[in-house]
Design a protein around this motif. Sequence first.
Motif, PDB file in Angstrom:
ATOM      1  N   SER A 843       0.825  -1.220   0.000  1.00  9.08           N
ATOM      2  CA  SER A 843       0.000   0.000   0.000  1.00  9.08           C
ATOM      3  C   SER A 843       0.853   1.261   0.000  1.00  9.08           C
ATOM      4  O   SER A 843       0.399   2.328  -0.405  1.00  9.08           O
ATOM      5  CB  SER A 843      -0.944   0.000   1.208  1.00  9.08           C
ATOM      6  OG  SER A 843      -0.204   0.025   2.410  1.00  9.08           O
ATOM      7  N   CYS A 844       2.113   1.134   0.415  1.00  9.85           N
ATOM      8  CA  CYS A 844       3.012   2.297   0.454  1.00  9.85           C
ATOM      9  C   CYS A 844       3.917   2.394  -0.763  1.00  9.85           C
ATOM     10  O   CYS A 844       4.294   3.503  -1.168  1.00  9.85           O
ATOM     11  CB  CYS A 844       3.910   2.249   1.695  1.00  9.85           C
ATOM     12  SG  CYS A 844       3.025   2.363   3.262  1.00  9.85           S
ATOM     13  N   ASN A 845       4.289   1.249  -1.354  1.00  3.29           N
ATOM     14  CA  ASN A 845       5.415   1.265  -2.294  1.00  3.29           C
ATOM     15  C   ASN A 845       5.164   0.676  -3.670  1.00  3.29           C
ATOM     16  O   ASN A 845       5.980   0.890  -4.569  1.00  3.29           O
ATOM     17  CB  ASN A 845       6.602   0.482  -1.687  1.00  3.29           C
ATOM     18  CG  ASN A 845       7.051   1.056  -0.368  1.00  3.29           C
ATOM     19  OD1 ASN A 845       7.659   2.110  -0.328  1.00  3.29           O
ATOM     20  ND2 ASN A 845       6.746   0.371   0.721  1.00  3.29           N
ATOM     21  N   LYS A 853      -4.198   0.730  -4.267  1.00  4.36           N
ATOM     22  CA  LYS A 853      -5.577   1.074  -3.908  1.00  4.36           C
ATOM     23  C   LYS A 853      -6.296  -0.138  -3.313  1.00  4.36           C
ATOM     24  O   LYS A 853      -6.988  -0.033  -2.288  1.00  4.36           O
ATOM     25  CB  LYS A 853      -6.327   1.573  -5.146  1.00  4.36           C
ATOM     26  CG  LYS A 853      -7.765   1.990  -4.861  1.00  4.36           C
ATOM     27  CD  LYS A 853      -8.565   2.198  -6.139  1.00  4.36           C
ATOM     28  CE  LYS A 853      -8.981   0.870  -6.723  1.00  4.36           C
ATOM     29  NZ  LYS A 853      -9.930   0.999  -7.843  1.00  4.36           N
ATOM     30  N   ALA A 854      -6.126  -1.306  -3.946  1.00  5.80           N
ATOM     31  CA  ALA A 854      -6.785  -2.522  -3.450  1.00  5.80           C
ATOM     32  C   ALA A 854      -6.333  -2.851  -2.030  1.00  5.80           C
ATOM     33  O   ALA A 854      -7.150  -3.236  -1.174  1.00  5.80           O
ATOM     34  CB  ALA A 854      -6.492  -3.689  -4.390  1.00  5.80           C
ATOM     35  N   CYS A 855      -5.036  -2.675  -1.759  1.00  3.68           N
ATOM     36  CA  CYS A 855      -4.512  -2.983  -0.419  1.00  3.68           C
ATOM     37  C   CYS A 855      -5.073  -2.019   0.627  1.00  3.68           C
ATOM     38  O   CYS A 855      -5.408  -2.430   1.754  1.00  3.68           O
ATOM     39  CB  CYS A 855      -2.989  -2.945  -0.425  1.00  3.68           C
ATOM     40  SG  CYS A 855      -2.261  -4.300  -1.379  1.00  3.68           S
ATOM     41  N   VAL A 856      -5.176  -0.737   0.274  1.00  2.13           N
ATOM     42  CA  VAL A 856      -5.766   0.230   1.208  1.00  2.13           C
ATOM     43  C   VAL A 856      -7.226  -0.128   1.475  1.00  2.13           C
ATOM     44  O   VAL A 856      -7.708  -0.055   2.619  1.00  2.13           O
ATOM     45  CB  VAL A 856      -5.644   1.669   0.645  1.00  2.13           C
ATOM     46  CG1 VAL A 856      -6.381   2.661   1.537  1.00  2.13           C
ATOM     47  CG2 VAL A 856      -4.172   2.070   0.529  1.00  2.13           C
ATOM     48  N   ASN A 890       2.820   5.589   7.882  1.00  2.00           N
ATOM     49  CA  ASN A 890       3.574   5.199   6.681  1.00  2.00           C
ATOM     50  C   ASN A 890       2.764   5.336   5.399  1.00  2.00           C
ATOM     51  O   ASN A 890       3.242   5.900   4.421  1.00  2.00           O
ATOM     52  CB  ASN A 890       4.083   3.756   6.819  1.00  2.00           C
ATOM     53  CG  ASN A 890       5.300   3.667   7.716  1.00  2.00           C
ATOM     54  OD1 ASN A 890       6.413   3.970   7.288  1.00  2.00           O
ATOM     55  ND2 ASN A 890       5.092   3.287   8.960  1.00  2.00           N
ATOM     56  N   CYS A 891       1.558   4.818   5.414  1.00  2.00           N
ATOM     57  CA  CYS A 891       0.755   4.843   4.182  1.00  2.00           C
ATOM     58  C   CYS A 891       0.040   6.175   3.997  1.00  2.00           C
ATOM     59  O   CYS A 891       0.022   6.736   2.900  1.00  2.00           O
ATOM     60  CB  CYS A 891      -0.259   3.693   4.188  1.00  2.00           C
ATOM     61  SG  CYS A 891      -1.303   3.658   2.718  1.00  2.00           S
ATOM     62  N   CYS A 892      -0.586   6.678   5.062  1.00  2.00           N
ATOM     63  CA  CYS A 892      -1.444   7.865   4.941  1.00  2.00           C
ATOM     64  C   CYS A 892      -0.664   9.177   4.965  1.00  2.00           C
ATOM     65  O   CYS A 892      -1.244  10.229   4.696  1.00  2.00           O
ATOM     66  CB  CYS A 892      -2.486   7.878   6.063  1.00  2.00           C
ATOM     67  SG  CYS A 892      -3.563   6.435   6.030  1.00  2.00           S
ATOM     68  N   LEU A 893       0.627   9.117   5.292  1.00  2.00           N
ATOM     69  CA  LEU A 893       1.394  10.365   5.333  1.00  2.00           C
ATOM     70  C   LEU A 893       2.704  10.247   4.551  1.00  2.00           C
ATOM     71  O   LEU A 893       2.869  10.890   3.516  1.00  2.00           O
ATOM     72  CB  LEU A 893       1.678  10.761   6.784  1.00  2.00           C
ATOM     73  CG  LEU A 893       2.455  12.081   6.972  1.00  2.00           C
ATOM     74  CD1 LEU A 893       1.723  13.252   6.323  1.00  2.00           C
ATOM     75  CD2 LEU A 893       2.697  12.342   8.453  1.00  2.00           C
TER      76      LEU A 893
END
Length: 986
Positions: A843-845, A853-856, A890-893
């Motif tokens: 979701s980050c990389n 998107k699917a992972c989020v 990590n993901c949202c920022l």
Amino acid sequence: MDDLEKAILILFDVSGSLDDALKKKAKDYCDDIKEKPSICSICINKLCFSNLLEVQFWCLQTLQDVIRIRYASMSLDEKFFIRKSVFSIACSEPIDDKNVARLLESPAYIKNKFAQVLVTLIYFEYPLIWSSVFFDFLSHLSKGAVVIDMFCRILNALDDELISLDYTRSSEEMVAAGRIKDAMRQQCVPQIVRVWYDIVSLYRNSDQELCTSVLESMRRYISWIDIGLIVNDAFIPLLFDLILVSEHLRGAAAACLLAVVSKRMEPQSKLSLLQSLQISRVFGLIAEDGDSDFISSIAGLLSGYAAEVIECFKRLSSEEEKSISMELLNEVLPSVFYVMQNCEVDAPFSIVQFLSAYVGTMKSLSPLSEKQLHNVGRILEAIHTHIRYDPTYRNNLDVLDKIGKEEEYRMVEFRKDILVLLRSMSRVAPDVTQLFIRNSIVSAVASPPDRNVEEVEAALYLFYALGESISDESIRTGSGLLSELVPTIISTRFPCHSNRLVALMYLEAITRYMKFVQENAKYIPIVLAAYLDERGIHHPNIDVSLRASYLFMKVVKLLKMKLVPFIETILQSLQDTVARFTSMDYASKDLLGSEDGSHIFEAIGLLIGMEDVPLEKQSDYLSTLLTPLCQQVDELLKNAKLLSPDEAPEKIAIIQQIIMAINSLSKGFSERLVTASRPAIGLMFKQTLDILLQVLLVFPKIEPLRNKVMSFIHRMVETLGASVFPYLPKALEQLLAETEPKEMVSFLLLLNQLICKFNTLFHDILEEVFPAIAGMIFNVVPRDAFPSGPGTNTEEIRELQELQRTLYTFLHVIATHNLSSIFLSPKSRGYLDSIMQLLLYTSCNHRDILVRKACVQIFITLINDWCTRPYSEEKVPGFQKFMIEVFATNCCLYSLLDKSFEFRDANTLVLFGEIVLAQKVMYEKFGDEFLIHFVSKGFPAACCPQDLAAQYCQKLQGSDIKALKSFYQSLIENLRMQQNGSLVFR
């Protein structure tokens, strides 16, 4: 011969007798020589004394490279020396008092390379340094043909290397080309044009090759010089005189005239130019001359002239000018039509373009005049001529060898353009078009046997193309002549029907008009005969038979209920075809693509699977088909252990054919019919499934067989619905037991189908197989990125990447179908951390934004499933902490602060929306615990100002998600500018 010459000869050696070490030594020696300050002198000296062509070429190439790379750093004396030496060679003069280079006596490729060297000098020096270069040349042309030839080569090289827009140019080259053209226009173009005229006039009878070179250079320059220099009382008569009188020069002269008529200008000026040319004086040449090269030149001139006239007609507004345009067009059209019908032309595409433009002018004219209708007929005749195959290739096309394939590909590509033209014509003049096609068919049937094949195939193509050009409604109602044409075609047996091309085109044509048969049921028996007899499925050519099976399936889909009275007849006719499909001989054929013969079973399934068929008959039909097929599989499986290594592949191929046949047959039966209204039919398919699952036990490691069985399971899920459940545990267990990691992709796709079909009903079965799946995949798929760099793009890596992508889809399907509890079952709990870490990293990389998107979305679903309102007992201990402290920051920022996160990309914006939604969901579920950590830990690390952090809290606590998304994007962009995109926390 000195060492340099020896080294050059070694470099150019192609005999293969010299070893690589010697060649490398020679190359190193030559490279060292190139680096010497005196390299230009060395090269020019060699050009004076060496007669070795390899040495001459190497010196010219080196000279060009040195000028191109070192020109700016050369001294004035060195530049002068190169300029003087090169020009002396070009004019056949001594370089100094005693040395004369004999380069102009060398082969063409040496002279062309020398021209490139001089053009490189012109690029740097004209007009500012060597402003007299062209005048200098003109004064030497009196020396005769060798210098004139060199001058032409230099003009051509200048066009190729700098001026022509046929090649991609850099911005520097475009600027240089503009500078050179402007200077030439102001300074020397009139003098060059005068020289062209004088040379052609002087040498036209004594040196046609030289005149051809001059005319070729002139053709290249017409597009950008003053047209008045060519279109005058001197040059135009000369060009027409060459076309009319000079056998060797008329092709080159015609090319110059084409450049004149194609020159861009205002439509009024163009129309006056076209009128003044009096092009009609060349019309008579077409019928007289048999020279194909000349005919191609004249054809290009006439079609180019006609296209320009049409363009004038379209762009001019006054009636008088339009009238003049149409007069010129009517004057040239008969010659264009004649060329198209009677001559071998190399550029049919340009003629099709012209005809399309001409037909386009008719769209605004209603009704068409008698003359225009006549022209439509001529166009159709021309089209008919060009879409006919050459009888020379008849046998090649019938057996479809390499030559036949090439010819068929050429014709298919050409007909794509013809089809567009025919569509326009059928709209502009439908009656004329249909009448011509009818007459073509009548004529083809009556044509002699030696021409019959190509005539019939072309007529059938026209009939097919007509069907592609008109509406389904027109076909249904049989508008115009269709009510006569369609019955005629479907009932005709052509003498050449055994020919592959004729049979294929006939089937395509009648299929196109099937909506007419749908409306006129009385023709159904005639149509069925065409598909079922030797014209179709029983054709001796296997390609025709397979295509007929596919097209018949399409016909059954369309007519369906209207075919119920004919089911018995159809099944009787197909008995041998059905038997042949599962025979040894047929199974061993290499059938590629989608037309593998199984479509005949799909057609049968569609026929007998209708509820209009009485249950008793339906059962009999299905039993008659399934029973022998299942018995055949049963026998093969029982005797599998007795098969020798030579026999096994043949028997496996037969089993594959049978599974394909049953699979296709089942497509005609709906889930409602086999489970609700007629469960007895469903029972037959269950029994068949039971037998075919045995294949996995007997041949567990034969991948093609496993794929066929898996495909059948897919089919049965759709056909049997929930009643397939009792068979799934055994099937999935067997598939999983022998599945290699690279084969896991197809297994996961099957599970995805089952989850989407049955949702939570599939829970228990999925719970059993998930641990084994997770264990197998996490043993081979990395938790983070795949290796990159040279040597990493292997087939194994690509297979693992595909498996990982399918895994994400699988996890997404589980999460979004209320099955996330699977991850928490006792047997699966051990893989939860691996799943979370993989989803977090992705979701980050991940490079694929849609995968991220699917992972989020999976995380959002898990939050909703596993977390209730704040302060209640955790369903999954540690999950809330992981989401707040790891995922959120990590993901949202941090991942958003990376410069690779591109807000201008549409997919990235969608991902961003999901990330914002994830924050909203976390706040709703985790309350202030999430908000405090995110603002107090994440924002300070990103150097976020306190006022923006406060605004973020306010937006997050509000109810307007759009406002939150807009603000958060602005916040991220501000932080990025502040950090300059360099923040990396992961």
